[in-house]
Design a protein around this motif. Structure first.
Motif, PDB file in Angstrom:
ATOM      1  N   ILE A 161      46.677  31.966  33.515  1.00 45.90           N
ATOM      2  CA  ILE A 161      46.520  30.575  34.143  1.00 45.90           C
ATOM      3  C   ILE A 161      45.258  30.172  33.568  1.00 45.90           C
ATOM      4  N   ALA A 162      44.331  30.635  33.055  1.00 49.23           N
ATOM      5  CA  ALA A 162      43.024  30.214  32.742  1.00 49.23           C
ATOM      6  C   ALA A 162      42.339  30.810  31.490  1.00 49.23           C
ATOM      7  N   ASP A 163      41.434  30.199  30.771  1.00 47.68           N
ATOM      8  CA  ASP A 163      40.914  30.736  29.661  1.00 47.68           C
ATOM      9  C   ASP A 163      39.579  31.342  29.860  1.00 47.68           C
ATOM     10  N   GLU A 164      38.980  31.075  31.247  1.00 49.80           N
ATOM     11  CA  GLU A 164      37.821  31.797  31.501  1.00 49.80           C
ATOM     12  C   GLU A 164      37.969  31.706  33.059  1.00 49.80           C
ATOM     13  N   LEU A 165      37.433  32.907  33.663  1.00 50.59           N
ATOM     14  CA  LEU A 165      37.239  33.381  35.085  1.00 50.59           C
ATOM     15  C   LEU A 165      35.769  33.556  35.503  1.00 50.59           C
ATOM     16  N   ILE A 166      35.248  32.611  36.128  1.00 55.96           N
ATOM     17  CA  ILE A 166      34.076  32.419  36.475  1.00 55.96           C
ATOM     18  C   ILE A 166      33.531  32.957  37.980  1.00 55.96           C
ATOM     19  N   ALA A 167      32.873  33.979  38.141  1.00 59.55           N
ATOM     20  CA  ALA A 167      32.616  34.540  39.241  1.00 59.55           C
ATOM     21  C   ALA A 167      31.482  33.816  40.077  1.00 59.55           C
ATOM     22  N   TYR A 168      31.741  33.569  41.427  1.00 61.90           N
ATOM     23  CA  TYR A 168      30.969  32.930  42.148  1.00 61.90           C
ATOM     24  C   TYR A 168      30.371  33.762  43.270  1.00 61.90           C
ATOM     25  N   ASP A 169      29.494  34.511  43.040  1.00 62.74           N
ATOM     26  CA  ASP A 169      29.118  35.866  43.782  1.00 62.74           C
ATOM     27  C   ASP A 169      27.862  35.494  44.952  1.00 62.74           C
TER      28      ASP A 169
END
Length: 346
Positions: free
Chosen positions: A50-58
Motif C-alpha cells: 500500500i505504500a512505497d515508504e513507511l516512516i516511523a513516528y517514534d
C-alpha cells in the motif's frame, strides 16, 4: 506526485483503515506514497503493497516532545510531498503536515485543526454513513473527491508472506506447540482499558472445556503489560498452554495467528489482526458497539449481553462490570464449537 498518509494510532483502527489505504493506492497507482505512523502500526502495514515508504513516528524515542516532532516535520519537508491525507483525527497530524509545508492537506475538520488544513472535510454525523468504522475512512476519500462511492467490503485481508508463515510455524513448534493440532489463539487483554476485558477465570473455564472436547492446545497472546491477565488464565487451566505473552513483537503477530485455527478474545487489536489473516473469531463485546468495530470477516461470532448501560465506551467500569459478567463460559464455548465445526468440515 508524492502523497503522505498519516495513519491511525491503534492496531484495530489501522486494520479497519486498510480499505481506504488500498483505494488510495489503486487511485494513484503511479504516485509515490509514504505512510507515517507509530512503529507498531507500520509493523502491521509491512508486506501489504500500500505504500512505497513507511516512516516511523517514534514518540517514545527520537520524536519525543516538541523538538522531536519538529525533527520529523523537517525530515518530511525535505521529501517535498504534494499532498497529505490525514486518517488520524488529531490536531498533531495537521500540525505535522503544516510544519512539513505540504501544499495540500486533507482531513476531517476535527480537534480544532481546520485552519491548518487546505481541505477541511466536515466529519460525518451520526446516521449519515454506515456505522462501521471502515466507512469513516472511506467517507473521507469520498468527500475529498478521491473515490466515487462507499464500497462494501466483506473481508479486510492482511497478507502474510509464505516465508513468514514458515518461520512462525517453526517458532511455535520450538515453543512447545504440537504439529497438526487444533490451536486456539487467545487475546484476553485490551489496550483500550479493563472495561473491555472478559474475566480471566471465564476464559480459563471456556478453554478447559474446548481443549477437552477437541484435543486442542491454547496459545496465549498479549503484550508485556497484559501478563497479569495471562497469569490469571494460566492459574485456571488444566492443560499447560503455550504462553507467548510479552514474548513476540507485533510484527510477528499476523504470521503467528495465521498458524492457529480459532481466535477467542476481547474487542482488541489482536482480534482484528486474527480476522484479517483469515481466522474464525469469537469476539466478546461489552462496553463497545460491534456495529462500529466488529472484525470485517464472514467468520466472526460476537458474544454480547447488553445491559441498559451498554455501550458506554468507558475504559474502566465504574460499577459492577455487568456487561462482561453477563457473558458466560457456556455462551463463548458454544460459539467456539460452532466455528471449529466449520473449520474441521472444510
Amino acid at each position: 506526485m508524492k502523497i503522505l498518509i498519516r495513519a491511525t494510532n491503534w492496531i484495530g483502527d489501522a486494520i479497519m483503515a486498510l480499505p481506504a489505504l488500498r483505494a488510495v493506492r489503486e487511485k494513484f497507482a503511479q504516485a509515490e506514497i509514504g505512510i507515517v505512523a507509530r512503529p507498531y502500526v507500520l509493523d502491521i502495514y509491512r508486506d501489504q503493497g500500500i505504500a512505497d515508504e513507511l516512516i516511523a513516528y517514534d514518540l517514545a524515542g527520537e520524536h519525543r516532545g516538541i523538538a522531536g516532532r519538529e525533527k520529523l516535520a523537517v525530515q518530511l519537508r525535505v521529501q517535498k510531498f504534494d499532498t497529505a491525507l490525514l486518517l488520524q483525527n488529531a490536531f498533531d497530524a495537521a500540525w505535522l503536515a503544516w510544519r512539513a509545508k505540504i501544499p495540500e492537506r486533507i482531513g476531517y475538520a476535527r480537534d480544532g485543526r481546520g485552519l491548518l488544513l487546505t481541505e477541511a472535510i466536515p466529519a460525518p454525523r451520526v446516521g449519515e454513513i454506515p456505522a462501521h468504522e471502515k466507512f469513516y475512512y472511506l467517507e473521507l476519500l469520498r468527500r475529498a473527491g478521491l473515490i466515487d462511492s462507499l464500497q462494501e467490503v466483506s473481508w479486510i485481508e492482511l497478507k502474510v508472506p509464505d516465508e513468514k508463515r514458515r518461520r512462525a510455524e517453526e517458532f511455535l513448534l520450538a515453543s512447545g506447540a504440537r504439529k497438526g493440532t487444533t490451536r486456539i489463539a487467545v487475546g484476553a487483554g485490551a489496550a483500550y482499558g479493563s472495561a473491555k476485558c472478559w474475566p480471566p477465570d471465564r476464559f480459563a473455564e471456556t478453554l478447559n472445556r474446548l481443549t477437552d472436547a477437541n484435543d486442542a492446545e491454547v496459545i496465549l497472546f498479549g503484550t508485556a503489560g497484559e501478563a497479569p491477565v495471562s497469569t490469571s488464565i494460566l492459574a485456571g487451566l488444566k492443560k499447560k498452554p503455550i504462553d507467548l505473552t510479552g514474548k513476540t513483537p507485533i510484527s510477528d503477530l499476523p504470521a503467528l495467528l495465521s498458524r492457529c485455527k480459532l481466535f477467542i478474545g476481547n474487542d482488541s487489536g489482536a482480534m482484528h489482526v486474527a480476522a484479517a489473516v483469515g481466522l474464525p473469531v469469537v469476539a466478546v463485546f461489552g462496553p463497545t458497539d460491534p456495529n462500529g468495530t466488529v472484525p470485517v470477516t464472514p467468520k466472526c461470532t460476537v458474544v454480547q449481553q447488553k445491559p441498559y448501560c451498554s455501550p458506554c465506551f468507558l475504559r474502566r467500569c465504574p460499577t459492577d462490570h455487568r456487561c462482561m459478567e453477563a457473558v458466560t463460559p457456556k455462551m463463548v464455548e458454544a460459539a467456539a464449537q460452532d466455528q471449529l465445526a466449520v473449520v474441521t468440515s472444510v
